[in-house]
Write an enzyme that holds these catalytic residues in place. Structure first.
Site, PDB file in Angstrom:
ATOM      1  N   ASP A  16      -5.980  -5.860  -2.032  1.00 59.34           N
ATOM      2  CA  ASP A  16      -5.813  -4.414  -2.151  1.00 59.34           C
ATOM      3  C   ASP A  16      -5.483  -4.134  -3.618  1.00 59.34           C
ATOM      4  O   ASP A  16      -5.147  -5.054  -4.373  1.00 59.34           O
ATOM      5  CB  ASP A  16      -4.683  -3.955  -1.229  1.00 59.34           C
ATOM      6  CG  ASP A  16      -4.413  -2.465  -1.322  1.00 59.34           C
ATOM      7  OD1 ASP A  16      -5.385  -1.689  -1.405  1.00 59.34           O
ATOM      8  OD2 ASP A  16      -3.235  -2.077  -1.333  1.00 59.34           O
ATOM      9  N   LEU A  17      -5.555  -2.891  -4.028  1.00 59.77           N
ATOM     10  CA  LEU A  17      -5.264  -2.540  -5.420  1.00 59.77           C
ATOM     11  C   LEU A  17      -3.896  -1.882  -5.579  1.00 59.77           C
ATOM     12  O   LEU A  17      -3.012  -2.403  -6.254  1.00 59.77           O
ATOM     13  CB  LEU A  17      -6.353  -1.605  -5.956  1.00 59.77           C
ATOM     14  CG  LEU A  17      -6.169  -1.092  -7.386  1.00 59.77           C
ATOM     15  CD1 LEU A  17      -6.243  -2.232  -8.391  1.00 59.77           C
ATOM     16  CD2 LEU A  17      -7.228  -0.037  -7.713  1.00 59.77           C
ATOM     17  N   ASP A  18      -3.726  -0.748  -4.931  1.00 51.14           N
ATOM     18  CA  ASP A  18      -2.499   0.036  -5.100  1.00 51.14           C
ATOM     19  C   ASP A  18      -1.296  -0.697  -4.524  1.00 51.14           C
ATOM     20  O   ASP A  18      -1.274  -1.044  -3.343  1.00 51.14           O
ATOM     21  CB  ASP A  18      -2.642   1.397  -4.417  1.00 51.14           C
ATOM     22  CG  ASP A  18      -3.779   2.218  -5.001  1.00 51.14           C
ATOM     23  OD1 ASP A  18      -4.151   1.949  -6.151  1.00 51.14           O
ATOM     24  OD2 ASP A  18      -4.287   3.107  -4.298  1.00 51.14           O
ATOM     25  N   THR A  46      -0.460   2.185  -8.799  1.00 54.30           N
ATOM     26  CA  THR A  46      -1.087   3.507  -8.818  1.00 54.30           C
ATOM     27  C   THR A  46      -0.595   4.371  -7.671  1.00 54.30           C
ATOM     28  O   THR A  46      -0.856   5.574  -7.655  1.00 54.30           O
ATOM     29  CB  THR A  46      -2.624   3.402  -8.752  1.00 54.30           C
ATOM     30  OG1 THR A  46      -2.979   2.589  -7.635  1.00 54.30           O
ATOM     31  CG2 THR A  46      -3.185   2.783 -10.011  1.00 54.30           C
ATOM     32  N   LYS A  92      -0.082   5.458   2.140  1.00 51.47           N
ATOM     33  CA  LYS A  92      -0.450   4.215   1.454  1.00 51.47           C
ATOM     34  C   LYS A  92      -1.621   3.522   2.145  1.00 51.47           C
ATOM     35  O   LYS A  92      -1.605   3.299   3.346  1.00 51.47           O
ATOM     36  CB  LYS A  92       0.738   3.260   1.395  1.00 51.47           C
ATOM     37  CG  LYS A  92       1.840   3.687   0.439  1.00 51.47           C
ATOM     38  CD  LYS A  92       2.944   2.637   0.387  1.00 51.47           C
ATOM     39  CE  LYS A  92       4.018   3.016  -0.609  1.00 51.47           C
ATOM     40  NZ  LYS A  92       5.100   2.002  -0.659  1.00 51.47           N
ATOM     41  N   GLY A  93      -2.640   3.203   1.348  1.00 50.48           N
ATOM     42  CA  GLY A  93      -3.733   2.377   1.839  1.00 50.48           C
ATOM     43  C   GLY A  93      -4.808   3.086   2.633  1.00 50.48           C
ATOM     44  O   GLY A  93      -5.729   2.437   3.129  1.00 50.48           O
ATOM     45  N   ILE A  94      -4.731   4.408   2.766  1.00 53.15           N
ATOM     46  CA  ILE A  94      -5.753   5.096   3.543  1.00 53.15           C
ATOM     47  C   ILE A  94      -6.588   6.008   2.645  1.00 53.15           C
ATOM     48  O   ILE A  94      -6.221   6.306   1.518  1.00 53.15           O
ATOM     49  CB  ILE A  94      -5.148   5.885   4.725  1.00 53.15           C
ATOM     50  CG1 ILE A  94      -4.190   6.967   4.232  1.00 53.15           C
ATOM     51  CG2 ILE A  94      -4.414   4.954   5.669  1.00 53.15           C
ATOM     52  CD1 ILE A  94      -3.664   7.843   5.352  1.00 53.15           C
ATOM     53  N   ARG A 119      -8.924   9.163   1.031  1.00 51.37           N
ATOM     54  CA  ARG A 119      -8.524  10.457   0.481  1.00 51.37           C
ATOM     55  C   ARG A 119      -8.482  11.542   1.557  1.00 51.37           C
ATOM     56  O   ARG A 119      -7.497  12.272   1.682  1.00 51.37           O
ATOM     57  CB  ARG A 119      -9.482  10.847  -0.646  1.00 51.37           C
ATOM     58  CG  ARG A 119      -8.995  11.975  -1.528  1.00 51.37           C
ATOM     59  CD  ARG A 119     -10.014  12.264  -2.619  1.00 51.37           C
ATOM     60  NE  ARG A 119     -10.323  11.056  -3.380  1.00 51.37           N
ATOM     61  CZ  ARG A 119     -11.402  10.892  -4.139  1.00 51.37           C
ATOM     62  NH1 ARG A 119     -12.285  11.875  -4.228  1.00 51.37           N
ATOM     63  NH2 ARG A 119     -11.610   9.777  -4.800  1.00 51.37           N
ATOM     64  N   SER A 166     -10.210  -2.137  -1.710  1.00 49.02           N
ATOM     65  CA  SER A 166      -9.393  -0.950  -1.908  1.00 49.02           C
ATOM     66  C   SER A 166     -10.086   0.276  -1.332  1.00 49.02           C
ATOM     67  O   SER A 166     -11.304   0.429  -1.469  1.00 49.02           O
ATOM     68  CB  SER A 166      -9.133  -0.728  -3.406  1.00 49.02           C
ATOM     69  OG  SER A 166      -8.529   0.528  -3.632  1.00 49.02           O
ATOM     70  N   ALA A 167      -9.300   1.145  -0.704  1.00 51.41           N
ATOM     71  CA  ALA A 167      -9.848   2.398  -0.178  1.00 51.41           C
ATOM     72  C   ALA A 167     -10.126   3.397  -1.287  1.00 51.41           C
ATOM     73  O   ALA A 167     -10.779   4.413  -1.067  1.00 51.41           O
ATOM     74  CB  ALA A 167      -8.878   3.008   0.836  1.00 51.41           C
ATOM     75  N   SER A 168      -9.658   3.095  -2.492  1.00 54.60           N
ATOM     76  CA  SER A 168      -9.808   4.021  -3.616  1.00 54.60           C
ATOM     77  C   SER A 168     -11.200   3.942  -4.237  1.00 54.60           C
ATOM     78  O   SER A 168     -11.647   2.870  -4.640  1.00 54.60           O
ATOM     79  CB  SER A 168      -8.759   3.718  -4.688  1.00 54.60           C
ATOM     80  OG  SER A 168      -8.995   4.498  -5.839  1.00 54.60           O
ATOM     81  N   ASN A 223     -11.762   5.130  -7.000  1.00 51.43           N
ATOM     82  CA  ASN A 223     -11.511   5.036  -8.439  1.00 51.43           C
ATOM     83  C   ASN A 223     -11.116   3.636  -8.893  1.00 51.43           C
ATOM     84  O   ASN A 223     -10.762   3.446 -10.063  1.00 51.43           O
ATOM     85  CB  ASN A 223     -10.381   6.005  -8.822  1.00 51.43           C
ATOM     86  CG  ASN A 223     -10.748   7.448  -8.550  1.00 51.43           C
ATOM     87  OD1 ASN A 223     -11.782   7.930  -8.986  1.00 51.43           O
ATOM     88  ND2 ASN A 223      -9.903   8.147  -7.818  1.00 51.43           N
ATOM     89  N   LYS A 265      -8.722   1.725   6.801  1.00 49.92           N
ATOM     90  CA  LYS A 265      -7.586   0.939   7.292  1.00 49.92           C
ATOM     91  C   LYS A 265      -6.766   1.809   8.247  1.00 49.92           C
ATOM     92  O   LYS A 265      -6.658   3.001   8.026  1.00 49.92           O
ATOM     93  CB  LYS A 265      -6.716   0.497   6.114  1.00 49.92           C
ATOM     94  CG  LYS A 265      -7.445  -0.349   5.067  1.00 49.92           C
ATOM     95  CD  LYS A 265      -6.580  -0.546   3.840  1.00 49.92           C
ATOM     96  CE  LYS A 265      -7.353  -1.244   2.720  1.00 49.92           C
ATOM     97  NZ  LYS A 265      -6.551  -1.380   1.477  1.00 49.92           N
ATOM     98  N   GLU A 301      -1.784  -7.336   0.675  1.00 47.43           N
ATOM     99  CA  GLU A 301      -1.553  -5.905   0.896  1.00 47.43           C
ATOM    100  C   GLU A 301      -0.087  -5.537   0.712  1.00 47.43           C
ATOM    101  O   GLU A 301       0.788  -6.399   0.779  1.00 47.43           O
ATOM    102  CB  GLU A 301      -1.955  -5.532   2.326  1.00 47.43           C
ATOM    103  CG  GLU A 301      -3.352  -4.951   2.463  1.00 47.43           C
ATOM    104  CD  GLU A 301      -3.426  -3.491   2.053  1.00 47.43           C
ATOM    105  OE1 GLU A 301      -2.394  -2.914   1.668  1.00 47.43           O
ATOM    106  OE2 GLU A 301      -4.533  -2.930   2.118  1.00 47.43           O
ATOM    107  N   ASP A 302       0.156  -4.256   0.504  1.00 49.54           N
ATOM    108  CA  ASP A 302       1.533  -3.767   0.432  1.00 49.54           C
ATOM    109  C   ASP A 302       1.818  -2.724   1.500  1.00 49.54           C
ATOM    110  O   ASP A 302       2.933  -2.202   1.561  1.00 49.54           O
ATOM    111  CB  ASP A 302       1.819  -3.169  -0.948  1.00 49.54           C
ATOM    112  CG  ASP A 302       1.173  -1.801  -1.136  1.00 49.54           C
ATOM    113  OD1 ASP A 302       1.853  -0.882  -1.629  1.00 49.54           O
ATOM    114  OD2 ASP A 302      -0.010  -1.661  -0.784  1.00 49.54           O
TER     115      ASP A 302
END
Length: 223
Positions: free
Chosen positions: A13-15, A21, A49-51, A53, A120-122, A124, A151, A175-176
């Site tokens: 995951d990223l964030d 972020t 978190k993690g979902i 937009r 990542s769900a992002s 960006n 997710k 993941e976080d």
């Protein structure tokens, strides 16, 4: 539980894992919540978190039963406004925003021949990785626009293994967020949760902070 020797790849995951972020996401969503008259609090911030937009926006609106107060076009405009605010914050990022221990961990993974992908769900995430100077580490990345489910559905982490040409059982997902850990587990991968072990109790391995994320610590936990 998988054996350490069986692991060939890591799906990140990223964030909240590679960089924080999530702080920027919270700031941008807070602005939207204020605009639509929804009270912002820590529990709402954690739930986002993690979902995706649009799922995030719908959660915000549902908190005060406003999900039917806006047309689809109005919701899309709010989501776009949030993203514009978020991108202004992201533009200020540098490699100094990489979370503790992550650069060394990624270097070690590459040196040891592990395959890496981003889940990542992002939308960006390529831009964020560019600002962090980590684009070369993640040449394999799941396109969130190609996913049918967000997710905690396992689709994104299952795809993260597929693009590495690995079986999920050969991968560790990092993941976080609780929804992300559920996604990893559902995909059949070994899960590492970074953060509060009570919140991330479903993870195979728990670390309270990213600095603990090392191959030695993972090997110790799996053997």
């Amino acid at each position: 539980m998988a054996k350490f020797a069986d692991i060939k790849g890591f799906v990140f995951d990223l964030d909240g894992v590679i960089t924080d972020t999530s702080v920027f996401h919270s700031q941008a969503w807070h602005q939207v919540a204020d605009k639509v008259g929804v009270k912002w609090d820590d529990s709402l911030a954690d739930a986002l978190k993690g979902i995706s937009r649009m799922d995030s926006l719908n959660l915000i609106l549902a908190k005060d039963h406003k999900e039917n107060d806006f047309t689809t076009a109005e919701k899309e405009a709010l989501a776009t406004e949030k993203n514009d605010n978020y991108l202004k914050l992201v533009a200020q990022m540098t490699p100094a925003n990489i979370l503790p221990g992550i650069q060394a961990f990624l270097d070690d993974l590459k040196a040891q021949g592990y395959l890496l992908s981003l889940a990542s769900a992002s939308k960006n995430s390529p831009l964020v990785l560019k600002h962090l100077g980590l684009g070369d580490y993640f040449t394999k990345s799941v396109d969130p626009a190609s996913l049918k489910h967000g997710k905690p559905d396992p689709e994104i982490f299952r795809r993260g293994a597929e693009i590495l040409n690995l079986d999920p059982a050969q991968c560790i997902g990092v993941e976080d967020a609780a929804a992300g850990v559920q996604s990893i587990n559902g995909a059949g991968e070994t899960s590492i949760g970074i953060g509060d072990p009570k919140v991330l109790a479903a993870a195979t391995i728990n670390f309270t902070e990213t600095a603990q994320l090392t191959l030695a610590n993972i090997k110790k936990a799996l053997n």
